[in-house]
Scaffold this active site. Sequence first.
Site, PDB file in Angstrom:
ATOM      1  N   GLY A   9       0.496  -0.921  -0.065  1.00 20.51           N
ATOM      2  CA  GLY A   9       0.391   0.458   0.144  1.00 20.51           C
ATOM      3  C   GLY A   9       1.210   1.437   0.004  1.00 20.51           C
ATOM      4  O   GLY A   9       1.999   1.228  -0.313  1.00 20.51           O
ATOM      5  N   LEU A  11       2.383   3.049   2.373  1.00 17.22           N
ATOM      6  CA  LEU A  11       3.563   2.881   3.832  1.00 17.22           C
ATOM      7  C   LEU A  11       4.861   1.642   2.969  1.00 17.22           C
ATOM      8  O   LEU A  11       5.440   2.281   3.041  1.00 17.22           O
ATOM      9  CB  LEU A  11       3.106   2.455   4.796  1.00 17.22           C
ATOM     10  CG  LEU A  11       4.199   3.171   5.799  1.00 17.22           C
ATOM     11  CD1 LEU A  11       4.883   4.303   5.548  1.00 17.22           C
ATOM     12  CD2 LEU A  11       4.594   2.696   7.571  1.00 17.22           C
ATOM     13  N   LYS A  74      -2.378  -3.992   6.560  1.00 17.70           N
ATOM     14  CA  LYS A  74      -3.846  -3.483   7.501  1.00 17.70           C
ATOM     15  C   LYS A  74      -3.700  -4.026   9.499  1.00 17.70           C
ATOM     16  O   LYS A  74      -3.566  -5.732   8.692  1.00 17.70           O
ATOM     17  CB  LYS A  74      -4.931  -3.022   7.432  1.00 17.70           C
ATOM     18  CG  LYS A  74      -5.135  -1.734   5.966  1.00 17.70           C
ATOM     19  CD  LYS A  74      -4.787  -0.151   6.698  1.00 17.70           C
ATOM     20  CE  LYS A  74      -5.299   1.267   5.261  1.00 17.70           C
ATOM     21  NZ  LYS A  74      -4.850   2.084   6.068  1.00 17.70           N
ATOM     22  N   LYS A 179       3.047   4.942  19.930  1.00 13.72           N
ATOM     23  CA  LYS A 179       1.970   4.944  18.511  1.00 13.72           C
ATOM     24  C   LYS A 179       0.592   5.003  18.718  1.00 13.72           C
ATOM     25  O   LYS A 179      -0.052   5.267  18.086  1.00 13.72           O
ATOM     26  CB  LYS A 179       2.907   4.243  17.795  1.00 13.72           C
ATOM     27  CG  LYS A 179       2.232   3.659  16.978  1.00 13.72           C
ATOM     28  CD  LYS A 179       3.239   4.399  14.885  1.00 13.72           C
ATOM     29  CE  LYS A 179       2.683   4.190  14.184  1.00 13.72           C
ATOM     30  NZ  LYS A 179       2.214   5.209  13.238  1.00 13.72           N
ATOM     31  N   ASN A 183      -2.011   7.253  17.647  1.00 19.31           N
ATOM     32  CA  ASN A 183      -2.943   6.989  16.300  1.00 19.31           C
ATOM     33  C   ASN A 183      -4.089   7.149  17.073  1.00 19.31           C
ATOM     34  O   ASN A 183      -5.397   7.558  16.414  1.00 19.31           O
ATOM     35  CB  ASN A 183      -3.154   5.689  16.182  1.00 19.31           C
ATOM     36  CG  ASN A 183      -1.556   5.455  14.577  1.00 19.31           C
ATOM     37  OD1 ASN A 183      -0.680   4.943  15.043  1.00 19.31           O
ATOM     38  ND2 ASN A 183      -1.518   6.011  13.956  1.00 19.31           N
ATOM     39  N   SER A 248      -4.060  11.641   7.325  1.00 21.12           N
ATOM     40  CA  SER A 248      -4.233  11.126   8.277  1.00 21.12           C
ATOM     41  C   SER A 248      -4.497   9.239   6.983  1.00 21.12           C
ATOM     42  O   SER A 248      -5.156   9.647   6.175  1.00 21.12           O
ATOM     43  CB  SER A 248      -4.531  10.224   9.873  1.00 21.12           C
ATOM     44  OG  SER A 248      -6.054  10.940   9.578  1.00 21.12           O
TER      45      SER A 248
END
Length: 295
Positions: A9, A11, A74, A179, A183, A248
Amino acid sequence: MDVLVFGAGSLGSLVGGLLARQHRVTLVGRDPHVGTVATEGLTVDGEIECHVEPDGVTAVPSDAAPDLALVTVKAYDTDAAAEALADADVGATLSLQNGLDNETVLADRLDCPVLAGTCTYGAMLAEPGRVTCTGVGEVVLGPRDGGESDPADRVGAAFETAGIETTVAADMPRRIWEKLAVNAGINATTALARIENGAVLSGPASEVAAEAARETARAAREAGVDLADEAAVDAVRAVAEATADNTSSMQQDVLAERRTEVDAINGAVAERIDAPVNRTLAGLLRAWGRARDLR
Ligand code: KPL
């Protein structure tokens, strides 16, 4: 180093593309993107510009024996990643994903050291074969349970050789929770309000983001990880400042009408403790997904 990126994807393509400047890289993802990469190569533009020629495939090759499997799918696809990599002869696996427990899912299925990582690069898949770097950041990686290890040092050195600023850390459990707080604060808030990350620094979104982060810090402490409320809120502010103009990943998913990672982020916090803000954010995004039959 021979690197297989599972999850081409935005990233995965960016990090895979940067690694391909120095290493042999195979991107596993979906067509038409990986088909274009296989025939025309991968263009990285935006804050970093290069053209590289990794392999592009839609499934893990049956004879795959990468030194490193980089998992960038994901969070809801981590099981599928573990399944797909189980028969490959992998030297080490690194998860660069959002959410909690991805490393445990991978380690339960894979017969190799599993590293945890965080990444603050911003990326957007512009079109098949082209990924835009929307922010230069850094990668932090280390053993998933903390401490030091040879594979972490080797992977860190390979990232550095490819020009990716990388820190090898001995406190990944705390960093993964921090993290998660970032998020939890930024992703759902920006996705629901349709605002860029910098908009959580002030105004009505800032208190929602800060409270979601505080709740996450409380869940971390209940899990035995030392993360103070202020540290979680400061981390949200630092990332929102550094990525102020970015959309985001969750807002990108909502705009593209794709399933979001809300279960692995705000949902994971609300599952562990009484967390009204995270529960509400998760409930709203689940309702949005359900209305579109996104599972
Ligand atoms: O990781 C991110 C994401 O979008 O998933 C942040 C840190 C919020 C940067 O956009």
